[in-house]
Design a protein around this motif. Sequence first.
Motif, PDB file in Angstrom:
ATOM      1  N   GLY A 177       0.815  -1.199   0.000  1.00  0.00           N
ATOM      2  CA  GLY A 177       0.000   0.000   0.000  1.00  0.00           C
ATOM      3  C   GLY A 177       0.851   1.253   0.000  1.00  0.00           C
ATOM      4  O   GLY A 177       2.073   1.210   0.142  1.00  0.00           O
ATOM      5  N   THR A 178       0.191   2.378  -0.158  1.00  0.00           N
ATOM      6  CA  THR A 178       0.877   3.668  -0.162  1.00  0.00           C
ATOM      7  C   THR A 178       1.224   4.093   1.259  1.00  0.00           C
ATOM      8  O   THR A 178       0.713   3.530   2.239  1.00  0.00           O
ATOM      9  N   ASP A 179       2.052   5.111   1.357  1.00  0.00           N
ATOM     10  CA  ASP A 179       2.375   5.649   2.676  1.00  0.00           C
ATOM     11  C   ASP A 179       1.102   6.109   3.395  1.00  0.00           C
ATOM     12  O   ASP A 179       0.951   5.912   4.604  1.00  0.00           O
ATOM     13  N   ALA A 180       0.203   6.728   2.649  1.00  0.00           N
ATOM     14  CA  ALA A 180      -1.033   7.221   3.264  1.00  0.00           C
ATOM     15  C   ALA A 180      -1.875   6.062   3.803  1.00  0.00           C
ATOM     16  O   ALA A 180      -2.451   6.154   4.897  1.00  0.00           O
ATOM     17  N   GLN A 181      -1.937   4.972   3.046  1.00  0.00           N
ATOM     18  CA  GLN A 181      -2.702   3.810   3.509  1.00  0.00           C
ATOM     19  C   GLN A 181      -2.053   3.178   4.738  1.00  0.00           C
ATOM     20  O   GLN A 181      -2.739   2.782   5.683  1.00  0.00           O
ATOM     21  N   LEU A 182      -0.740   3.078   4.716  1.00  0.00           N
ATOM     22  CA  LEU A 182      -0.029   2.519   5.863  1.00  0.00           C
ATOM     23  C   LEU A 182      -0.180   3.420   7.085  1.00  0.00           C
ATOM     24  O   LEU A 182      -0.326   2.930   8.214  1.00  0.00           O
ATOM     25  N   GLN A 183      -0.138   4.720   6.858  1.00  0.00           N
ATOM     26  CA  GLN A 183      -0.320   5.652   7.968  1.00  0.00           C
ATOM     27  C   GLN A 183      -1.712   5.500   8.583  1.00  0.00           C
ATOM     28  O   GLN A 183      -1.865   5.495   9.809  1.00  0.00           O
ATOM     29  N   ASP A 184      -2.722   5.356   7.733  1.00  0.00           N
ATOM     30  CA  ASP A 184      -4.085   5.175   8.239  1.00  0.00           C
ATOM     31  C   ASP A 184      -4.184   3.907   9.088  1.00  0.00           C
ATOM     32  O   ASP A 184      -4.815   3.910  10.156  1.00  0.00           O
ATOM     33  N   ARG A 185      -3.575   2.846   8.623  1.00  0.00           N
ATOM     34  CA  ARG A 185      -3.631   1.590   9.370  1.00  0.00           C
ATOM     35  C   ARG A 185      -2.843   1.695  10.674  1.00  0.00           C
ATOM     36  O   ARG A 185      -3.281   1.195  11.729  1.00  0.00           O
TER      37      ARG A 185
END
Length: 231
Positions: A70-78
């Motif tokens: 996933g993207t950094d944004a997706q990883l950050q959300d998780r």
Amino acid sequence: MDPAIQAIVFDHDGVLVDSIRPHFLACSALFREHGAELPQDWWAREVCGSPDAHPLLFGMLRNSAGAATGTDAQLQDRLEVLWAEHFTPENVRLMPGVRELLAALRAVGLPLAVASSADEGWVRRWLRHYGLDAGFAAVVTGDQVPRRKPDPAVYLETAARLSVAPRRCVVFEDSVSGVAAARAAGMTVLAVPTPLTSACDYALAHRVLPDLTAVDVAELFLADPARAGQP
């Protein structure tokens, strides 16, 4: 009281409250979700206290688990979901000796401050939770200064708010980046590593102590405040 030392400054995370272990557990959970293991020593050295923590963390995850993470944004959300699961009052406990040391320092009339790379909302949350917020003459956080640790800005701002010269301040720090920041500000630095960061290189600290219970308040007023701990 020896005027050589005029103020005591505490980092927040890892010094006053143990948010370090929950942070590592949340990051480790993110790695396990992708079939990887987070190296503790690397995390302690490169991520803990670093202003570039999350890009480094996500880069290591991709190196370990492959590009399909996933993207950094997706990883950050998780990661933020995992933080909510781990950063609870049951997990974010006071570090050993905090209340006793603060009481002893207040008894001798030293002004106390907090200097953290974290945002103000986070720091105030835990200071209020543990009833510590009223006891500090200044609380300076990463979102109040132009650059975060290892830049010395947060420590220089703290000294300015206390109207104390940086060289007259003793700092308690747990992270390598925090030690570097306080040292660059010209302050005396006593490192108090957490169990997760104890293997890091604290060569820039004036002294490394096992925890806050090892502080001898009387010795803080000696000519060499770096001696302020038990042998």
